[in-house]
Design an enzyme around this catalytic site. Structure first.
Site, short mmCIF file in Angstrom:
data_model
loop_
_atom_site.label_atom_id
_atom_site.label_comp_id
_atom_site.label_asym_id
_atom_site.label_seq_id
_atom_site.Cartn_x
_atom_site.Cartn_y
_atom_site.Cartn_z
N HIS A 78 0.46 6.04 -6.79
CA HIS A 78 1.38 5.70 -7.88
C HIS A 78 0.66 5.60 -9.23
O HIS A 78 1.21 6.04 -10.25
CB HIS A 78 2.10 4.39 -7.58
CG HIS A 78 2.91 4.42 -6.33
ND1 HIS A 78 3.47 3.29 -5.77
CD2 HIS A 78 3.25 5.44 -5.49
CE1 HIS A 78 4.13 3.62 -4.67
NE2 HIS A 78 3.98 4.91 -4.47
N HIS A 235 10.98 9.87 -5.19
CA HIS A 235 9.72 9.18 -4.92
C HIS A 235 8.73 10.09 -4.21
O HIS A 235 7.52 10.03 -4.48
CB HIS A 235 9.92 7.91 -4.10
CG HIS A 235 8.65 7.15 -3.94
ND1 HIS A 235 8.13 6.34 -4.92
CD2 HIS A 235 7.74 7.13 -2.92
CE1 HIS A 235 6.98 5.85 -4.52
NE2 HIS A 235 6.71 6.31 -3.30
N ASP A 239 4.95 10.85 -5.42
CA ASP A 239 3.76 10.82 -4.58
C ASP A 239 3.00 12.14 -4.64
O ASP A 239 1.77 12.17 -4.71
CB ASP A 239 4.16 10.55 -3.12
CG ASP A 239 4.42 9.07 -2.83
OD1 ASP A 239 4.05 8.21 -3.66
OD2 ASP A 239 4.97 8.79 -1.76
N HIS A 262 1.30 12.52 2.19
CA HIS A 262 0.00 12.43 1.53
C HIS A 262 -1.05 13.31 2.20
O HIS A 262 -1.78 14.06 1.54
CB HIS A 262 -0.48 10.98 1.52
CG HIS A 262 0.47 10.03 0.87
ND1 HIS A 262 0.83 10.12 -0.46
CD2 HIS A 262 1.14 8.96 1.36
CE1 HIS A 262 1.68 9.15 -0.75
NE2 HIS A 262 1.88 8.43 0.34
#
Length: 305
Positions: A78, A235, A239, A262
């Site tokens: 973030h 969101h 990311d 991720h």
């Protein structure tokens, strides 16, 4: 031209997974410094960890970077997205614990703090990474892909069984201010069943209904509901921008993620840099720099030098 912050800015909070209090201060840094974390609580070992793709190590549910001494910082995605989104290329981030504060679960508090600190233009020329040919990684139904484009574009799709999320897809050209306008306030999200599982396994100890969107079937349990009807996919794009920032320079290319996370985005960067024919360095002209995500977002705080 490269940039840094006009002044230091401090953020206090707790780690999402550890629940431990943490203070983090983002400082200005010189030309070609890049983004580097420094653990102020570490003694007798190298406390500095460059925010780069080849320092990422496997971690559940977040992005974690580690140096050769085993010193690490987690949940960096973030703050990395915020730095990219406001156009900061060089910063020293001092932190007194192993996890970045979660704050409200989005990048918005970081963006607001850094915008208040302002931007300083440095003397060094800015280089970008131009994607020359498609590169892709897959894992089951999950796909992450980079391909040529004139600016950074992100196209993301998700599909959850919970009706409160369901299928969502969004595509954005990340040029001048799109991150601040469209993505920065979108919070991390999870299912109530995931919360129960994580806490039973010593994770998400700092999570609350205020710093994450928690859903259960067709219900949004977090007070106030959603900030956007498609907050979940926004969101995921946030990311992705933070994880792509670990390339170490702005990317000129289109990122496509389908159920990606991720680890997959990091695998994609590793695949890109493993193929010398898939990318090249490019000096940013003023016109090209204007099309980068953070161009024009932070008003200069002091004169360029």
């Amino acid at each position: 031209m490269q940039t840094t912050l006009g002044s230091s800015v401090t953020f206090d909070g707790v780690g999402l997974h550890s629940g431990a209090p943490v203070r983090m201060t983002v400082h200005p840094a010189p030309t070609d410094h890049g983004i580097v974390f420094r653990r102020t609580d570490v003694k007798g070992m190298n406390p500095r960890i460059p925010a780069l793709w080849d320092h990422v190590t496997p971690s559940k549910l977040c992005t974690l970077i580690e140096n050769a001494d085993g010193v690490s910082v987690s949940t960096i995605e973030h703050i990395m997205a915020a730095l990219t989104g406001v156009g900061i290329h060089n910063a020293l981030i001092e932190i007194d614990g192993p996890e970045v504060p979660i704050l409200d679960g989005s990048s918005a508090p970081f963006v607001r703090g850094m915008r208040a600190a302002g931007l300083r233009t440095l003397g060094g020329a800015l280089r970008a990474i131009r994607v020359l040919k498609p590169v892709e990684v897959r894992e089951g139904e999950a796909v992450a892909r980079l391909e040529p484009a004139s600016a950074l574009e992100i196209d993301f799709a998700i599909d959850f069984t919970d009706a409160a999320i369901g299928k969502q897809e969004k595509r954005l050209n990340m040029a001048n201010g799109a991150f601040v306008r469209e993505l920065m306030d979108s919070r991390t999200f999870c299912r109530q069943a995931d919360v129960d599982y994580m806490r039973a396994n010593g994770l998400a100890l700092g999570g609350t209904y205020e710093n994450a969107v928690v859903v259960d079937g067709d219900k949004v349990l977090s007070p106030g509901g959603l900030r956007h009807a498609d907050e979940a996919v926004r969101h995921k794009m946030l990311d992705a921008l933070g994880d792509l920032a670990l390339a170490g320079a702005p990317i000129l290319g289109r990122y496509t993620g389908n159920r990606a996370g991720h680890a997959m985005t990091n695998r994609l960067l590793r695949a890109l840099f493993a193929d010398g024919s898939a990318w090249e360095w490019e000096a940013c002209t003023p016109a090209q720099a204007y099309r980068l995500p953070g161009a024009g977002v932070c008003r200069p705080a002091v004169a360029a030098r």
